[in-house]
Design a protein around this motif. Structure first.
Motif, PDB file in Angstrom:
ATOM      1  N   LEU A  56       0.841  -1.194   0.000  1.00  0.00           N
ATOM      2  CA  LEU A  56       0.000   0.000   0.000  1.00  0.00           C
ATOM      3  C   LEU A  56       0.880   1.249   0.000  1.00  0.00           C
ATOM      4  O   LEU A  56       0.531   2.259  -0.616  1.00  0.00           O
ATOM      5  CB  LEU A  56      -0.936  -0.014   1.216  1.00  0.00           C
ATOM      6  CG  LEU A  56      -1.896   1.171   1.369  1.00  0.00           C
ATOM      7  CD1 LEU A  56      -2.735   1.375   0.113  1.00  0.00           C
ATOM      8  CD2 LEU A  56      -2.804   0.973   2.591  1.00  0.00           C
ATOM      9  N   GLY A  57       2.031   1.176   0.675  1.00  0.00           N
ATOM     10  CA  GLY A  57       2.985   2.279   0.632  1.00  0.00           C
ATOM     11  C   GLY A  57       3.532   2.502  -0.766  1.00  0.00           C
ATOM     12  O   GLY A  57       3.737   3.641  -1.197  1.00  0.00           O
ATOM     13  N   THR A 112       2.957  -8.474 -13.917  1.00  0.00           N
ATOM     14  CA  THR A 112       4.190  -8.734 -13.168  1.00  0.00           C
ATOM     15  C   THR A 112       3.951  -9.176 -11.727  1.00  0.00           C
ATOM     16  O   THR A 112       4.696 -10.007 -11.205  1.00  0.00           O
ATOM     17  CB  THR A 112       5.083  -7.478 -13.151  1.00  0.00           C
ATOM     18  OG1 THR A 112       4.382  -6.392 -12.533  1.00  0.00           O
ATOM     19  CG2 THR A 112       5.505  -7.091 -14.559  1.00  0.00           C
ATOM     20  N   MET A 113       2.941  -8.598 -11.080  1.00  0.00           N
ATOM     21  CA  MET A 113       2.679  -8.958  -9.680  1.00  0.00           C
ATOM     22  C   MET A 113       1.181  -8.884  -9.417  1.00  0.00           C
ATOM     23  O   MET A 113       0.687  -7.962  -8.757  1.00  0.00           O
ATOM     24  CB  MET A 113       3.437  -8.025  -8.734  1.00  0.00           C
ATOM     25  CG  MET A 113       3.473  -8.513  -7.289  1.00  0.00           C
ATOM     26  SD  MET A 113       4.452  -7.421  -6.221  1.00  0.00           S
ATOM     27  CE  MET A 113       4.276  -8.304  -4.662  1.00  0.00           C
ATOM     28  N   PRO A 114       0.417  -9.850  -9.923  1.00  0.00           N
ATOM     29  CA  PRO A 114      -1.038  -9.794  -9.825  1.00  0.00           C
ATOM     30  C   PRO A 114      -1.587  -9.889  -8.407  1.00  0.00           C
ATOM     31  O   PRO A 114      -2.757  -9.597  -8.189  1.00  0.00           O
ATOM     32  CB  PRO A 114      -1.505 -10.981 -10.676  1.00  0.00           C
ATOM     33  CG  PRO A 114      -0.324 -11.880 -10.759  1.00  0.00           C
ATOM     34  CD  PRO A 114       0.877 -10.995 -10.720  1.00  0.00           C
ATOM     35  N   SER A 115      -0.759 -10.291  -7.457  1.00  0.00           N
ATOM     36  CA  SER A 115      -1.219 -10.326  -6.057  1.00  0.00           C
ATOM     37  C   SER A 115      -0.864  -9.039  -5.328  1.00  0.00           C
ATOM     38  O   SER A 115      -0.873  -8.990  -4.102  1.00  0.00           O
ATOM     39  CB  SER A 115      -0.579 -11.515  -5.326  1.00  0.00           C
ATOM     40  OG  SER A 115       0.833 -11.369  -5.271  1.00  0.00           O
ATOM     41  N   PHE A 116      -0.570  -7.965  -6.065  1.00  0.00           N
ATOM     42  CA  PHE A 116      -0.146  -6.695  -5.463  1.00  0.00           C
ATOM     43  C   PHE A 116      -1.181  -6.168  -4.485  1.00  0.00           C
ATOM     44  O   PHE A 116      -0.853  -5.731  -3.397  1.00  0.00           O
ATOM     45  CB  PHE A 116       0.103  -5.669  -6.577  1.00  0.00           C
ATOM     46  CG  PHE A 116       0.693  -4.377  -6.097  1.00  0.00           C
ATOM     47  CD1 PHE A 116       2.062  -4.186  -6.096  1.00  0.00           C
ATOM     48  CD2 PHE A 116      -0.120  -3.348  -5.651  1.00  0.00           C
ATOM     49  CE1 PHE A 116       2.613  -2.988  -5.650  1.00  0.00           C
ATOM     50  CE2 PHE A 116       0.411  -2.155  -5.199  1.00  0.00           C
ATOM     51  CZ  PHE A 116       1.792  -1.975  -5.207  1.00  0.00           C
ATOM     52  N   GLY A 117      -2.455  -6.169  -4.857  1.00  0.00           N
ATOM     53  CA  GLY A 117      -3.500  -5.613  -4.007  1.00  0.00           C
ATOM     54  C   GLY A 117      -4.141  -6.666  -3.117  1.00  0.00           C
ATOM     55  O   GLY A 117      -3.581  -7.736  -2.874  1.00  0.00           O
ATOM     56  N   ILE A 118      -5.321  -6.355  -2.626  1.00  0.00           N
ATOM     57  CA  ILE A 118      -6.000  -7.295  -1.725  1.00  0.00           C
ATOM     58  C   ILE A 118      -6.822  -8.324  -2.496  1.00  0.00           C
ATOM     59  O   ILE A 118      -7.348  -9.251  -1.901  1.00  0.00           O
ATOM     60  CB  ILE A 118      -6.903  -6.552  -0.710  1.00  0.00           C
ATOM     61  CG1 ILE A 118      -7.938  -5.681  -1.430  1.00  0.00           C
ATOM     62  CG2 ILE A 118      -6.065  -5.713   0.223  1.00  0.00           C
ATOM     63  CD1 ILE A 118      -8.915  -4.991  -0.492  1.00  0.00           C
ATOM     64  N   SER A 133      -4.884 -11.159 -11.746  1.00  0.00           N
ATOM     65  CA  SER A 133      -4.817 -12.212 -12.764  1.00  0.00           C
ATOM     66  C   SER A 133      -3.755 -13.183 -12.300  1.00  0.00           C
ATOM     67  O   SER A 133      -3.171 -13.039 -11.240  1.00  0.00           O
ATOM     68  CB  SER A 133      -4.469 -11.633 -14.135  1.00  0.00           C
ATOM     69  OG  SER A 133      -3.159 -11.104 -14.130  1.00  0.00           O
ATOM     70  N   SER A 134      -3.475 -14.183 -13.104  1.00  0.00           N
ATOM     71  CA  SER A 134      -2.414 -15.119 -12.765  1.00  0.00           C
ATOM     72  C   SER A 134      -1.084 -14.605 -13.284  1.00  0.00           C
ATOM     73  O   SER A 134      -1.017 -13.954 -14.322  1.00  0.00           O
ATOM     74  CB  SER A 134      -2.696 -16.498 -13.373  1.00  0.00           C
ATOM     75  OG  SER A 134      -2.770 -16.403 -14.780  1.00  0.00           O
ATOM     76  N   GLY A 135      -0.001 -14.862 -12.557  1.00  0.00           N
ATOM     77  CA  GLY A 135       1.306 -14.369 -12.973  1.00  0.00           C
ATOM     78  C   GLY A 135       2.390 -14.863 -12.053  1.00  0.00           C
ATOM     79  O   GLY A 135       2.161 -15.686 -11.178  1.00  0.00           O
ATOM     80  N   ASP A 136       3.594 -14.311 -12.251  1.00  0.00           N
ATOM     81  CA  ASP A 136       4.747 -14.784 -11.492  1.00  0.00           C
ATOM     82  C   ASP A 136       4.929 -14.075 -10.164  1.00  0.00           C
ATOM     83  O   ASP A 136       5.725 -14.509  -9.331  1.00  0.00           O
ATOM     84  CB  ASP A 136       6.019 -14.609 -12.339  1.00  0.00           C
ATOM     85  CG  ASP A 136       6.007 -15.484 -13.573  1.00  0.00           C
ATOM     86  OD1 ASP A 136       5.368 -16.547 -13.519  1.00  0.00           O
ATOM     87  OD2 ASP A 136       6.624 -15.092 -14.577  1.00  0.00           O
ATOM     88  N   ASN A 137       4.238 -12.947  -9.945  1.00  0.00           N
ATOM     89  CA  ASN A 137       4.318 -12.220  -8.686  1.00  0.00           C
ATOM     90  C   ASN A 137       5.747 -11.826  -8.344  1.00  0.00           C
ATOM     91  O   ASN A 137       6.234 -12.093  -7.249  1.00  0.00           O
ATOM     92  CB  ASN A 137       3.708 -13.051  -7.541  1.00  0.00           C
ATOM     93  CG  ASN A 137       2.202 -13.165  -7.676  1.00  0.00           C
ATOM     94  OD1 ASN A 137       1.537 -12.151  -7.866  1.00  0.00           O
ATOM     95  ND2 ASN A 137       1.688 -14.374  -7.617  1.00  0.00           N
TER      96      ASN A 137
END
Length: 328
Positions: A43-44, A215-221, A225-229
């Protein structure tokens, strides 16, 4: 869109600040409930996207300038209440350290950019997302939502400017604060934001969201999408934006409603007494400048300081968690 010191009356500033107090309190409570502690450093980073996007001034019709905010982007990633908190802290750093936006007008600036913008933008995004199908439906919804959200915030700022000469005048009938009535403030503000600034907001929002989705689909809550994170590309994007911030110096002129007192007096023929006798804050690095250093160096150093402070603040908020995201 940053309202400077003394353009709004002290009573207007007080009302908007009081109105924001329960909003900030609710935002803190909602963020604690909805944003996992391991996501707080991210979030920062999102707040840093907001801070950096506001440094990219772009020319608007009429010879003024504007900028994106990325408030809807943060709302999409972490929810609108998290956007309230993130954008408010970004605005506080801008006001205190760089003199971008007034200290007394902080409540009004937060009302417009940290509350109205993300909530309106997120509401439009959510409605459209359910109706737009296909791989790009989310991005189209994000672009339209961010465009509408920014213009809603600009309209609020125009209304705050425009009511000043209606409510606060001296014995001669001259405005004490912002001298432009609603008939001038609304068209002037909305022309630039409907035509250019809103498109810049949509561009930043869609561009960053698409980058994160890949690049980082788990960035938020929520999963984008699917990706390498991978974290490294996200930090690389922050660094790239920092390096590119001097491009904001290419836009000449001030944003509408952000003129200095002498420039304003030349435009309207007098110095509004309330503005001339108002309170001023001496920021540490006014206008993102640092001493005698070249402007572009001061801009880059200011971008580094602002982004670093935001990431640090949200890292500190995550300290109560045993599990944090590793940015090393």
């Amino acid at each position: 869109m940053h309202i400077p010191e003394n353009y709004l009356s002290p009573s207007t500033c007080a009302v908007t600040t009081v109105a924001m107090i329960p909003v900030w309190a609710t935002a803190v409570r909602k963020v604690r409930q909805s944003v996992p502690q391991e996501k707080m450093p991210l979030l920062g980073v999102a707040a840093a996207f907001c801070f950096l996007s506001m440094m990219f001034n772009i020319p608007l019709p009429g010879g003024t300038t504007g900028h994106a905010v990325c408030g809807t982007l943060i709302a999409i990633l972490f929810g609108p209440w998290a956007a309230v908190l993130a954008v408010s802290i970004a605005l506080a750093i801008q006001a205190v350290f760089f003199g971008d936006g007034g200290i007394l007008a902080f409540g009004a600036n937060c009302l417009n950019m940290a509350f109205v913008l993300p909530f309106v933008g997120y509401a439009v995004y959510s409605w459209l997302k359910e109706r737009l199908k296909g791989d790009n439906g989310q991005l189209i919804a994000a672009g339209i939502g961010s465009y509408v959200g920014l213009n809603a915030a600009a309209l609020c700022a125009a209304l705050e400017f425009g009511i000043q000469p209606l409510l606060f005048t001296d014995a001669a009938g001259n405005a004490l604060y912002c001298p432009y009535p609603l008939s001038v403030a609304i068209p002037a503000m909305m022309l630039g934001h409907l035509t250019v600034a809103g498109l810049a907001e949509a561009g930043f929002t869609v561009g960053i969201l698409a980058f994160l989705r890949n690049t980082m689909p788990s960035f938020g809550i929520e999963e984008l999408s699917s990706g390498d994170n991978k974290t490294a590309p996200v930090i690389g994007l922050v660094c790239a934006l920092i390096a590119a911030t001097p491009l904001g110096l290419l836009a000449t002129g001030d944003a509408w409603g952000e003129w200095g007192l002498e420039d304003l007096a030349e435009l309207v023929g007098y110095e509004p007494a309330g503005m001339a006798n108002g309170w001023e804050w001496s920021s540490f690095m006014p206008d993102y400048s640092i001493g005698a250093l070249p402007e572009w160096i001061g801009y880059i150093l200011s971008a580094i300081i602002g982004a670093a402070l935001l990431i640090l603040i949200f890292r500190l908020l995550a300290n109560t968690s045993k599990k944090t995201v590793d940015f090393g």
